[in-house]
Design an enzyme around this catalytic site. Sequence first.
Site, PDB file in Angstrom:
ATOM      1  N   ASP A 293      33.969  56.414  30.009  1.00 58.10           N
ATOM      2  CA  ASP A 293      33.901  56.808  31.408  1.00 58.10           C
ATOM      3  C   ASP A 293      32.932  55.983  32.239  1.00 58.10           C
ATOM      4  O   ASP A 293      32.962  56.038  33.458  1.00 58.10           O
ATOM      5  CB  ASP A 293      33.490  58.281  31.518  1.00 58.10           C
ATOM      6  CG  ASP A 293      32.015  58.481  31.195  1.00 58.10           C
ATOM      7  OD1 ASP A 293      31.553  57.886  30.207  1.00 58.10           O
ATOM      8  OD2 ASP A 293      31.336  59.225  31.926  1.00 58.10           O
TER       9      ASP A 293
ATOM     10  N   ASP B 292      33.439  56.767  23.518  1.00 59.15           N
ATOM     11  CA  ASP B 292      32.081  56.744  24.052  1.00 59.15           C
ATOM     12  C   ASP B 292      31.511  58.159  23.912  1.00 59.15           C
ATOM     13  O   ASP B 292      32.260  59.125  23.746  1.00 59.15           O
ATOM     14  CB  ASP B 292      32.120  56.313  25.518  1.00 59.15           C
ATOM     15  CG  ASP B 292      30.759  56.395  26.178  1.00 59.15           C
ATOM     16  OD1 ASP B 292      29.784  55.910  25.576  1.00 59.15           O
ATOM     17  OD2 ASP B 292      30.676  56.965  27.278  1.00 59.15           O
TER      18      ASP B 292
ATOM     19  N   ASP C  89      31.304  50.846  29.761  1.00 62.10           N
ATOM     20  CA  ASP C  89      32.461  50.932  28.872  1.00 62.10           C
ATOM     21  C   ASP C  89      33.596  50.020  29.319  1.00 62.10           C
ATOM     22  O   ASP C  89      34.554  49.808  28.562  1.00 62.10           O
ATOM     23  CB  ASP C  89      32.987  52.376  28.810  1.00 62.10           C
ATOM     24  CG  ASP C  89      31.981  53.342  28.226  1.00 62.10           C
ATOM     25  OD1 ASP C  89      31.295  52.948  27.270  1.00 62.10           O
ATOM     26  OD2 ASP C  89      31.876  54.479  28.717  1.00 62.10           O
TER      27      ASP C  89
END
Length: 659
Positions: A468, A267, A472
């Site tokens: 995080d 990410d 996600d």
Amino acid sequence: MVLRGLAAASRLALDINILMLIAVAGAVALKDYTEAGVIVFLFTTAEWLQTLACTKASAGMSSLMSMIPPKAVLAETGEVVNVRDIGVGAVIAVRAGEMVPVDGVVVDGQSEVDERSLTGESYPVPKQPQSEVWAGTLNLDGYIAVRTMALAENSTVAKMERLVEEAQQSKSKTQRLIDSCAKYYTPAVVVLGAGVALLPPLLGARDAERWFRLALVLLVSACPCALVLSTPVATFCALLTAARMGVLVKGGDVLESLGEIRAVAFDKTGTITRGEFTVDMFDVVGQKVQMSHLLYWISSIESKSSHPMAAALVEHAQSKSIQPKPECVAEFRILPGEGVYGEIDGKRIYVGNKRVLARGSSCQTVPERMNGLKGVSIGYVICDGDLVGVFSLSDDCRTGAAEAIRELASMGISSVLLTGDSAEAAVHAQERLGGALEELHSELFPEDKVRLVGALKARAGPTMMVGDGMNDAPALATADVGVSMGISGSAAAMETSHATLMSSDILRVPEAVRLGRRARRTIAVNMVSSVAAKAAVLALAVAWRPVLWAAVLADVGTCLLVVLNSMLLLGEGRGRRGKEEACRATARSLEMRRSQLAAVSPDAATKSVGKTGGDAPKGCHCCHKPSRSPEHSVAIDVRVDEQREGPTAATCAPAKKVE
């Protein structure tokens, strides 16, 4: 041995103690009392050494889990209370040399805190008001007052203890396979040994004593103790090492999967980047609302969100002397991959990316001044269906992100970026990383990340996802190994992930993969050595003569070697990046020093930043790698003295190029 053998027999189980008792009884029946004594001596000595080795490994886990002090001091009254009696919101005093008892936020004082027990960070971390501190970390050199954020049983270190205990209790695929085989293997060996002892004499073979000895050697040699120990001890030591380096791995299956990783999906916000946004531009579109009203609405709504962008918008409003009032917001909703929605003062407000613009506004035209912005995240504000505001935010890459991706590439692991941010922001991150990422995917919904992780698994093999945020979480659960940024990440990401980084150091990712590979190699070596030693003794017994004490020595010796070889994992990764961590710690200390100077004298701080290169990229600058030509480098010694009003002194060696 007798007591343990009887206990196993009462459970209708055959273990090493019963096999050893059979071997001792056989030696006594052959009137070889010396060999019977040697068997008992070797077996008990090896078990004692094995217990010492396992106790040492367990002691590491015990020390890891006994970090929270039992008492704490209330800052207001000085009263000493039990840690478990401290409620959320209480202010406690932590003096120099004391452990922080509960997770919290510093409200007074400044110090440096040793967080190595929790995050694996080898050097002190500066703390000042508004800095977060964690239970089990050591306050080194100053007084701090801490407002608690959680109860003692819900602290980060308590969660860490529970996760490690659950990981220890869970068995890996290899361990489950070995245990299931051993359940039927040992009785089969006993039947085979009885056949070797009885059938040849019944068939008229000579030297019945030799066949009887061979049967006893077969019983002892075929005992699967070393094979059964080969996986759990190595897994235990690897899990402990991972916890020490600040990576919580949730079980042996995850540890084995770490060693198989062939692709990693990252990410962007809060993972590759710091997740510490700054507002570069904020404009009102049209004349329908005033800037003050717009900032009040946005800050009030964003106060209810935990996204890093929300914190930046709230801080921007507060810098304009506008205080948010989240209690005035109704119908607040998070729109995954888009933004947030809320109602305030009778207005329906959407705040988010380009998808929010499509959802909440009939106007799809983006202001021209937004088209030329590069490397920033662009947001829109829609009020009652009209576009009323635009803003841009910027975020820097984490220190060590490019190095982590390069380390993964050196191990043959490909890295891709999955982000819900704009394509421009993704390209900007790739440029800051020096083009280290192999693929970029932008403007993704959570379901898009899940689809891409599945495609990556099908194309490249076992895949890791590092993220995080709450958006996600589905991708983390889909990946073979989902890794969440534990302290800075969302609770949803931490719960659904298979492993958790306790610090924001993304270099822990390649270290975790390296540890997983080392653990797999250790388990393989343990299994091969245990089988090879038994096969060698059996071959010696068949080819030459059966020696019972040699079989016992091979069995217990192999068990001991398996334990000692597994314990080598306890030293994995120590001292690997001490210099780099020292540099990052120095950079953090300098940053805190500059903030202290700013509080005392803003002009002095400005001069200090200017002289030390305030326009340089953020990160560690205290140990640059040497350039190709040493004569092109420059050495600068800067001394900052807050008591001196004159210019900062600097000495500089002549150079053709400054790095």
